[in-house]
Every structure is written in C-alpha cells, then in structure tokens.
Design an enzyme around this catalytic site. Structure first.
Site, PDB file in Angstrom:
ATOM      1  N   LYS A 115     -10.524   3.937  -2.232  1.00 31.76           N
ATOM      2  CA  LYS A 115     -11.325   2.898  -1.586  1.00 31.76           C
ATOM      3  C   LYS A 115     -12.731   2.798  -2.184  1.00 31.76           C
ATOM      4  O   LYS A 115     -13.334   1.735  -2.185  1.00 31.76           O
ATOM      5  CB  LYS A 115     -11.420   3.161  -0.077  1.00 31.76           C
ATOM      6  CG  LYS A 115     -10.164   2.766   0.701  1.00 31.76           C
ATOM      7  CD  LYS A 115     -10.515   2.585   2.166  1.00 31.76           C
ATOM      8  CE  LYS A 115      -9.400   2.434   3.120  1.00 31.76           C
ATOM      9  NZ  LYS A 115      -8.286   1.643   2.952  1.00 31.76           N
ATOM     10  N   LYS A 203       2.166   1.264  -2.144  1.00 33.75           N
ATOM     11  CA  LYS A 203       2.584   1.130  -0.739  1.00 33.75           C
ATOM     12  C   LYS A 203       2.319  -0.302  -0.254  1.00 33.75           C
ATOM     13  O   LYS A 203       1.404  -0.974  -0.759  1.00 33.75           O
ATOM     14  CB  LYS A 203       1.861   2.155   0.147  1.00 33.75           C
ATOM     15  CG  LYS A 203       0.419   1.844   0.429  1.00 33.75           C
ATOM     16  CD  LYS A 203      -0.120   2.677   1.607  1.00 33.75           C
ATOM     17  CE  LYS A 203      -1.540   2.225   1.910  1.00 33.75           C
ATOM     18  NZ  LYS A 203      -2.175   2.815   3.039  1.00 33.75           N
ATOM     19  N   LYS A 206      -1.886  -4.230   4.008  1.00 45.90           N
ATOM     20  CA  LYS A 206      -2.379  -5.518   4.498  1.00 45.90           C
ATOM     21  C   LYS A 206      -3.402  -6.110   3.532  1.00 45.90           C
ATOM     22  O   LYS A 206      -3.582  -7.312   3.462  1.00 45.90           O
ATOM     23  CB  LYS A 206      -2.984  -5.418   5.907  1.00 45.90           C
ATOM     24  CG  LYS A 206      -3.381  -4.037   6.349  1.00 45.90           C
ATOM     25  CD  LYS A 206      -3.745  -3.907   7.810  1.00 45.90           C
ATOM     26  CE  LYS A 206      -4.269  -2.492   8.054  1.00 45.90           C
ATOM     27  NZ  LYS A 206      -4.025  -1.855   9.261  1.00 45.90           N
TER      28      LYS A 206
HETATM   29  P1  TYM Z   1      -4.271   2.777   9.191  1.00 48.99           P
HETATM   30  O1  TYM Z   1      -4.581   1.713  10.126  1.00 48.99           O
HETATM   31  O2  TYM Z   1      -4.759   2.664   7.798  1.00 48.99           O
HETATM   32  O3  TYM Z   1      -2.715   2.993   9.150  1.00 48.99           O
HETATM   33  C1  TYM Z   1      -1.999   3.073  10.343  1.00 48.99           C
HETATM   34  C2  TYM Z   1      -0.697   3.817  10.161  1.00 48.99           C
HETATM   35  O4  TYM Z   1       0.206   3.060   9.373  1.00 48.99           O
HETATM   36  C3  TYM Z   1       0.731   3.897   8.346  1.00 48.99           C
HETATM   37  N1  TYM Z   1       1.033   3.054   7.185  1.00 48.99           N
HETATM   38  C4  TYM Z   1       2.194   3.102   6.517  1.00 48.99           C
HETATM   39  N2  TYM Z   1       3.291   3.849   6.693  1.00 48.99           N
HETATM   40  C5  TYM Z   1       4.317   3.647   5.857  1.00 48.99           C
HETATM   41  N3  TYM Z   1       4.302   2.739   4.850  1.00 48.99           N
HETATM   42  C6  TYM Z   1       3.207   1.963   4.627  1.00 48.99           C
HETATM   43  N4  TYM Z   1       3.209   1.076   3.648  1.00 48.99           N
HETATM   44  C7  TYM Z   1       2.087   2.130   5.489  1.00 48.99           C
HETATM   45  N5  TYM Z   1       0.855   1.550   5.562  1.00 48.99           N
HETATM   46  C8  TYM Z   1       0.232   2.133   6.600  1.00 48.99           C
HETATM   47  C9  TYM Z   1      -0.382   4.911   8.085  1.00 48.99           C
HETATM   48  O5  TYM Z   1       0.104   6.064   7.478  1.00 48.99           O
HETATM   49  C10 TYM Z   1      -0.876   5.179   9.481  1.00 48.99           C
HETATM   50  O6  TYM Z   1      -0.051   6.138  10.142  1.00 48.99           O
HETATM   51  N6  TYM Z   1      -6.448   7.023   9.423  1.00 48.99           N
HETATM   52  C11 TYM Z   1      -5.411   6.378  10.225  1.00 48.99           C
HETATM   53  C12 TYM Z   1      -5.965   5.941  11.559  1.00 48.99           C
HETATM   54  C13 TYM Z   1      -6.459   7.092  12.354  1.00 48.99           C
HETATM   55  C14 TYM Z   1      -5.667   8.134  12.900  1.00 48.99           C
HETATM   56  C15 TYM Z   1      -6.568   9.020  13.544  1.00 48.99           C
HETATM   57  C16 TYM Z   1      -4.306   8.387  12.915  1.00 48.99           C
HETATM   58  C17 TYM Z   1      -7.745   7.367  12.665  1.00 48.99           C
HETATM   59  N7  TYM Z   1      -7.817   8.532  13.383  1.00 48.99           N
HETATM   60  C18 TYM Z   1      -6.118  10.160  14.188  1.00 48.99           C
HETATM   61  C19 TYM Z   1      -3.855   9.527  13.574  1.00 48.99           C
HETATM   62  C20 TYM Z   1      -4.777  10.407  14.189  1.00 48.99           C
HETATM   63  C21 TYM Z   1      -4.824   5.242   9.402  1.00 48.99           C
HETATM   64  O7  TYM Z   1      -4.356   5.444   8.345  1.00 48.99           O
HETATM   65  O8  TYM Z   1      -4.852   4.046   9.889  1.00 48.99           O
END
Ligand code: TYM
Length: 336
Positions: A115, A203, A206
């Site tokens: 990022k 992957k 969005k």
């Molecule tokens: P975020 O919003 O970036 O992603 C949310 C979840 O979606 C999963 N994900 C995917 N899984 C499989 N294939 C994909 N292409 C794909 N794209 C996204 C991510 O692995 C995630 O599980 N950092 C976290 C948010 C967060 C969090 C936490 C999670 C903040 N604090 C504490 C658990 C515990 C995240 O990646 O959000």
C-alpha cells in the site's frame, strides 16, 4: 468462554472475495459455535480512513452489518456487534502497543509494503494498521480470528506482540491461535484467497479498476454470471486444482466449493479428467448468480433499525469488556 472475533472494513460495497474469504466463514463459525463462544463482529471504521471511502462511511457501515445478517448470521446473547470508533479503548491500546512493537517487524508487513509502495507521502495510519488490528483482537482475548489469507501475517504479528507483552508483565493477553490452527478451526483446507478474474495471479480486490476482474455484492446476478464466463483460464486444457500453474481454473473450483459449502476435494474430484473450461464456467456462473439472487433478496429485507438495535447492545458490551482489559494494561505500565 473463548472468543471468535473478526472485522471487515466498509470502504465500499464488498466483493465476492470478502464474501467467500471472510463473511461466509465467519457466519458459518458463528452459527455453529454461538452457544459456547463469544462471537464478536465489529466494523473497523478507524481502519477505513487510511484510504478513500466510496460514498458515506456511516451508511457503508450499516450496510456491512446487514451483510452478515443477509448471509444468515443468527444473533443470540453471545453475539456482539459494534463499531471500532465507538469503543475508544481500541485506539488507546493501539498507542500502548506502538510502544511494544518495533519498526523492524512493522515495516516487514506485506500489506504496508504494497500500500505504501515505498513512498514517504504514505500516511502513518497505513504503517500503524496492524498494530490497531492487534489491539482489536487482544482487547477481547480472542482465540480465533477468521480472515482471508492476506491477513495471516497480521495475526502472526499480533501473537508476537501478545507473547512479548505477557513475558514482560504476566499473562494479561490471550495469545490468538496460530494461523495453521485458525485454518483448521475455519474448516477449510488452506487459507482462502479468491483471485482476480482477469488476472488470477492477484487477489480479487475492490480497488482494482477493471470491472470484469471482480464481482461486487450488488452486481446484477446475470452480470456476475457474465464476468465468470469471461474469466481468464489457461491453454493447458485440463481441469485441475493447481494454484501455481493454473490459478484461473483453480480459482473457479475454489469459488464453486465455497459457494456450495462443499469440501474443495469433492469439487476437484467431480471435475477431475474434464477438459471443457466452458462447462466449468457455466456451472460456477450458475452457482454465483444463484447465491447473489438469494443474498440480495435477504439484504433488502433488513432494516436500519434492526442494525442500530444490535449496535446499541454490542457497544455497551464491548466498552465494558475492552475497558476492563485496557485498565489491566494501564496498570501494568503504571499509568494507573
Ligand atoms: P479488509 O476489509 O481489507 O478485508 C476484509 C476481509 O476480507 C478478506 N478478503 C479476502 N479473502 C479472500 N479472498 C480475497 N480476494 C479477499 N479480499 C479480502 C480479508 O482477508 C479480510 O478477512 N485488516 C482487516 C480488518 C480488520 C480485522 C481486525 C480483522 C481490522 N481489525 C481484527 C480481524 C480482526 C482486513 O483485512 O479488512
């Protein structure tokens, strides 16, 4: 009771990757375990503001919570739903953990490297993101954190911080399970990473510009089916699960298994020896469009009031639990 905890950022409408990698596994786990575990589902809204938000963040948050309900989350007294910024202990523990974590380990996080792309103009929130995530998890003594594969490195960092803290101050934090145990608990054969439909080395995300590379949860089902039909495969002419050499075909097999809640091995066996990619795409397109039709109908039936009621209860609970844990940490540092 042990705790299962997870969160999804609400920067926009979510993708099929979020759905299959995070929403669906969490709802399945929650519905299976909510008699015997605390289930914490929260929206990391402070994590959202590290980057641009499409639309209004408050509306996006409400929609994300509706997603869990539309996937079929059954709510009982052990299920707690809250917003991160409504529980100030998250930010405060983040600061304290900043003083435990090292620049070296935080700089090694792949998500930060991707990022920030090495630019000095990148905001500090992007760097600090995994420390806030560690605070989100450690405040509630969570053992299991169902997330997609891209977040595993952050879980390992959280474990290291918890162990370092406990070595210094005594057993204050529960150390979350190792990623191998997390995968086992989620009941999947491996970490889940849904791939970009056009460029399956990456992957599904969005933030990718090309429309046909991703399926959004508000896509018309017929449009989603078309995107699957135009997914990139390869020229090897055999249907085999091999993420390295055949990521496009393997991605389709993975999607088919997850959407139908079938073991990946079973889906692989059904298609073993087949050569017609078009047939596989047709089947996956049907599965995904059927899933979206059902999901979107359920989503339309959930009111904002339902969500606000859940948040009111959840935020009362989370402030109590997180506040008590923060006090223990403050005492350890002689801040209290
Ligand atoms: P975020 O919003 O970036 O992603 C949310 C979840 O979606 C999963 N994900 C995917 N899984 C499989 N294939 C994909 N292409 C794909 N794209 C996204 C991510 O692995 C995630 O599980 N950092 C976290 C948010 C967060 C969090 C936490 C999670 C903040 N604090 C504490 C658990 C515990 C995240 O990646 O959000």
């Amino acid at each position: 009771m042990q705790t299962i905890l997870t969160g999804i950022r609400s920067n926009s409408v979510l993708t099929l990757g979020n759905y299959l990698g995070a929403l669906l596994p969490m709802v399945r786990l929650a519905n299976k375990h909510s008699e015997s575990y605390n289930i914490n589902i929260f929206v990391p809204d402070l994590h959202s503001i590290i980057s641009d938000v499409d639309g209004d963040l408050r509306e996006n948050i409400i929609r994300t919570i509706k997603y869990y309900l539309a996937v079929g989350l059954k709510v009982n007294e052990n299920v707690h739903i809250y917003r991160q910024s409504y529980v100030p202990a998250h930010s405060e523990l983040c600061w304290i953990l900043n003083c435990v974590a090292t620049m070296g380990e935080t700089s090694r996080m792949i998500q930060y490297k991707e990022k920030s792309k090495g630019q000095e103009s990148c905001n500090v929130g992007i760097f600090d993101y995994p420390i806030l995530m560690a605070a989100d998890i450690l405040l509630y003594d969570a053992t299991y954190v169902p997330i997609g594969e891209d977040q595993f490195q952050h879980i390992e960092l959280t474990r290291n911080l918890a162990m370092r803290f406990n070595n210094r101050f005594g057993e204050i934090f529960t150390v979350p399970a190792k990623t191998s145990e997390q995968i086992k608990f989620m009941g999947v054969s491996d970490g889940i990473r849904i791939r970009d439909l056009l460029n399956p080395e990456k992957k599904m995300s969005k933030s990718t510009k090309a429309e046909n590379s991703k399926i959004m949860l508000d896509d018309e089902p017929a449009k989603a089916a078309k995107k699957i039909m135009s997914a990139t495969t390869d020229s090897l002419g055999k249907i085999k699960f091999d993420m390295f050499n055949q990521p496009g075909v393997s991605n389709l097999l993975q999607i088919e298994a997850l959407v139908n809640d079938a073991p990946l091995q079973d889906v692989i066996s059904v298609w073993a020896g087949e050569t017609r990619y078009g047939e596989l795409k047709k089947k996956v397109a049907e599965s995904v469009s059927g899933m979206l039709t059902d999901f979107q109908a359920k989503l339309a039936g959930i009111s904002d009031e339902q969500v606000y009621e859940l948040l009111e209860n959840g935020e009362k609970y989370s402030n109590e639990v997180a506040g008590a844990k923060l006090l223990e940490v403050q005492k350890a540092f002689h801040l209290r």
